[in-house]
Structure formats: C-alpha cells, structure tokens
Write a protein that holds these residues in place. Structure first.
Motif, PDB file in Angstrom:
ATOM      1  N   ALA A  99     -22.692 -54.539 -17.261  1.00  0.00           N
ATOM      2  CA  ALA A  99     -23.352 -53.264 -16.940  1.00  0.00           C
ATOM      3  C   ALA A  99     -24.849 -53.387 -16.658  1.00  0.00           C
ATOM      4  O   ALA A  99     -25.361 -52.741 -15.724  1.00  0.00           O
ATOM      5  N   PRO A 100     -25.610 -54.197 -17.417  1.00  0.00           N
ATOM      6  CA  PRO A 100     -27.055 -54.283 -17.145  1.00  0.00           C
ATOM      7  C   PRO A 100     -27.392 -54.724 -15.723  1.00  0.00           C
ATOM      8  O   PRO A 100     -28.440 -54.354 -15.188  1.00  0.00           O
ATOM      9  N   ARG A 132     -29.483 -45.177 -11.848  1.00  0.00           N
ATOM     10  CA  ARG A 132     -28.060 -45.141 -12.192  1.00  0.00           C
ATOM     11  C   ARG A 132     -27.777 -46.105 -13.329  1.00  0.00           C
ATOM     12  O   ARG A 132     -28.497 -47.090 -13.549  1.00  0.00           O
ATOM     13  N   GLU A 133     -26.711 -45.794 -14.047  1.00  0.00           N
ATOM     14  CA  GLU A 133     -26.204 -46.672 -15.085  1.00  0.00           C
ATOM     15  C   GLU A 133     -24.688 -46.613 -15.058  1.00  0.00           C
ATOM     16  O   GLU A 133     -24.098 -45.670 -14.513  1.00  0.00           O
ATOM     17  N   TYR A 138     -20.444 -44.855 -11.879  1.00  0.00           N
ATOM     18  CA  TYR A 138     -21.832 -44.742 -12.315  1.00  0.00           C
ATOM     19  C   TYR A 138     -22.196 -43.319 -12.719  1.00  0.00           C
ATOM     20  O   TYR A 138     -21.605 -42.351 -12.254  1.00  0.00           O
ATOM     21  N   TYR A 177     -27.685 -51.656 -13.418  1.00  0.00           N
ATOM     22  CA  TYR A 177     -28.656 -50.610 -13.761  1.00  0.00           C
ATOM     23  C   TYR A 177     -29.765 -50.536 -12.709  1.00  0.00           C
ATOM     24  O   TYR A 177     -30.278 -51.560 -12.256  1.00  0.00           O
ATOM     25  N   LYS A 230     -33.415 -48.336 -12.136  1.00  0.00           N
ATOM     26  CA  LYS A 230     -34.384 -47.448 -12.767  1.00  0.00           C
ATOM     27  C   LYS A 230     -34.692 -46.252 -11.868  1.00  0.00           C
ATOM     28  O   LYS A 230     -34.833 -46.405 -10.655  1.00  0.00           O
TER      29      LYS A 230
END
Length: 329
Positions: A58-59, A83-84, A107, A62, A64
């Motif tokens: 997941a990271p 988005r994450e 997301y 990501y 910002k």
C-alpha cells in the motif's frame, strides 16, 4: 442464552460489517447474502494472505494531496486530492476476481488541507498543473447556427464542455439552451448584455449577473457555479459581486481567438497543439471556424493524455481517475 459459538460469530460479523460499510466494499461483495457470510468471506486464509500483501504494498500507491494556492501569475490554483489504498475494499475486489494473485487496487481520496474555497476572492485562469484534465469553455452571446454542429462533435468525441450563456441570448433562444443541458453540458453565467463589467456601476454588475442567473434557473433548472466576464474584463469589485452571487470568476488559459475572422481553424489547432497542458481552460465561441477546428482541437488534447471535462471537473480537487469512475457507476 445465546451459545458462545453463535455469539462469537455474531461479534465477528458485526466487526467486519463495520469495516466494509464503505460503498466500494459493498459494491464488490455483491453475492454476499448476510452479515455472517461477510464475516466468513473476509476472514478466509486467502483473504488474510491478500490482506497482508495489500498492507505491505500500500505505501507504494500513496500519493500526497496538494494544497490550493494563489499563484503570482495564474492567481487561484485549485488543490488536488491525494490517494491511499482502501485495504478492505481492495481485498474484497481481489477475492471477487478470477485471478486472485493480481491485486485489484481500490483507492480512497485524501482531500488537501487548503481548498479553492479557502483562497478567498480570486480570479481563476486554470486548473492544477498536476491534474491531467482540461476544459472547453464556450461563451455564447450571439447566434445559434453553429451550436448544433458543435454539440454533435462534442457528442461524437464523448466530451462534456461548459457553456457560459449571455442572458439576453438565453431569453431569445431558450430551446437551443435546453438542448445544451439535455446533452449533459455544464452551464455558466456570462452576464446579461455583454458589458465591460469593470466599467459599469456596482448596481449594474449585480443586475447583469443576477438577471442572467434567474433566467438560467427558471429556464434550465440548473444553477451556475462559475461567472465568465464578457471579454475577460473585470476588476476587484466584479470578483466581489460574483462571489456574493455564490459564483467564482473564471477566465481562460488559452484563447482560440475564434471570434476573429483572421483566425483560421489551422491557427487555432496549432495554438492548442503547442500550448495545451494539464489544467488548461480553452476559450471558444460558436463560430464556423470553431466547428471546423473543434475535432482536431479535441484530438490534440487527447494525444497529450489529457482528459477533457467541464470547468467543474478541472477545478475540482478530485482526481481524474475518480471522476471517470463516478461517471461509470
């Protein structure tokens, strides 16, 4: 007394239901019949394996968020959502597909801390340069003969534009305006009688904008979010009056200058090809030159990998991929 095994299953089901309350997860688990099935579905060994992989990767996915800002040249620039990964929705979607070794990423958007609304009363000339979107603005203050052809081209190219309507034009051509709305395009306010707004009184400014807005709402049953001053002429008072009418003042990034007879379709196309970039607002009018140039203008933008949408699409902080997903739902 509820048996311990049944109570445990109920608690597990409640816990998982809380996790999967978001619409993305609910939409992916379409075959689940009840909460107990959800609990079992999301707690299998395969689900746990996928969840571990998703959490680990997941990271890398990501992004910002970007805050809105006031640029020295371009004035108000909207922010852009980050988005994450939505872990549980991703697990659910991956479990639903045939190849469970291929992660089906889902997301969530992360809004910026500072938005366009937080910038106060500022003019807008473009969208965020990190958002690969652009808009065609059509200022309509005279004639109707070229509108059908423009609408046909936009439909063929699957493009939605924003039409800024002059109130006096709208009063004479309500049926043509309704066709614009029926085709799914956005409507903006272009004052009533096409004055140079900075050169009229405050009372006249209010009347020009409010009279057109009243007509738009009564005739088309929509409300304008954006005000485009005729000829791009404005001062601070114009911005304040538009703001009081709950509209932001929008100008343009690129002007096709299609209202000039000396502007050929070829010149207009070359200008777009050379200067279009993410966040561009392209100004046009319903002229014969625009009709000839419009298909190539649209394709030139698309070749750059930029998605065409309405002014609202471009100036929203929403990510382009999320806007497209919303339209498919």
């Amino acid at each position: 007394m509820i048996p311990m095994r049944v109570a445990a299953l109920i608690l597990s089901a409640v816990f998982v239901v809380l996790i999967v309350q978001s619409p993305p997860v609910i939409s992916y688990i379409t075959s689940v019949k009840n909460e107990q099935d959800v609990a079992v579905f999301m707690q299998t060994d395969e689900a746990r394996r996928i969840r571990e992989q998703v959490i680990k990767e997941a990271p890398k996915h990501y992004i910002k968020p970007v805050d809105a800002r006031v640029d020295r040249v371009w004035k108000a620039i909207p922010g852009l959502n980050g988005r994450e990964v939505d872990v549980e929705a991703t697990v659910a979607k991956t479990l639903k597909q045939k190849n469970k070794n291929q992660i089906a990423w889902v997301y969530r958007e992360i809004p910026p801390q500072k938005t366009l609304e937080d910038l106060g009363i500022e003019p807008i000339y473009r969208g965020n340069e990190r958002k690969k979107s652009a808009a065609i603005m059509v200022n309509v203050a005279w004639g109707t003969e070229h509108l059908p052809a423009m609408l046909k081209i936009l439909a063929q190219e699957k493009v939605k534009a924003t039409f800024f309507l002059d109130g006096s034009w709208l009063s004479k051509h309500p049926e043509e305006a309704k066709k614009i709305v029926q085709a799914g395009h956005e409507i903006g306010n272009h004052a009533y009688s096409h004055p140079l707004m900075s050169q009229v009184s405050r009372e006249r400014m209010i009347k020009e904008i409010s009279r057109t807005e009243k007509l738009i709402q009564e005739t088309l049953q929509v409300r304008s979010k954006w005000f485009a001053p005729p000829a791009g002429d404005f001062n601070r008072l114009v911005l304040e009056v538009a703001h009081q009418q709950k509209m932001k003042t929008v100008l343009w990034t690129l002007d096709t200058v299609d209202w000039k007879k000396t502007s050929s379709p070829e010149m207009m196309i070359r200008k777009i090809e050379k200067h279009v970039s993410p966040g561009t607002l392209i100004l046009t009018h319903p002229t014969d030159r625009t009709v000839k140039a419009l298909p190539q203008i649209i394709r030139a933008v698309k070749r750059e990998g930029i998605k065409l949408g309405t002014v609202s699409d471009v100036l929203s902080s929403k990510r382009v991929d999320m806007i497209e997903e919303d339209r498919q739902i």
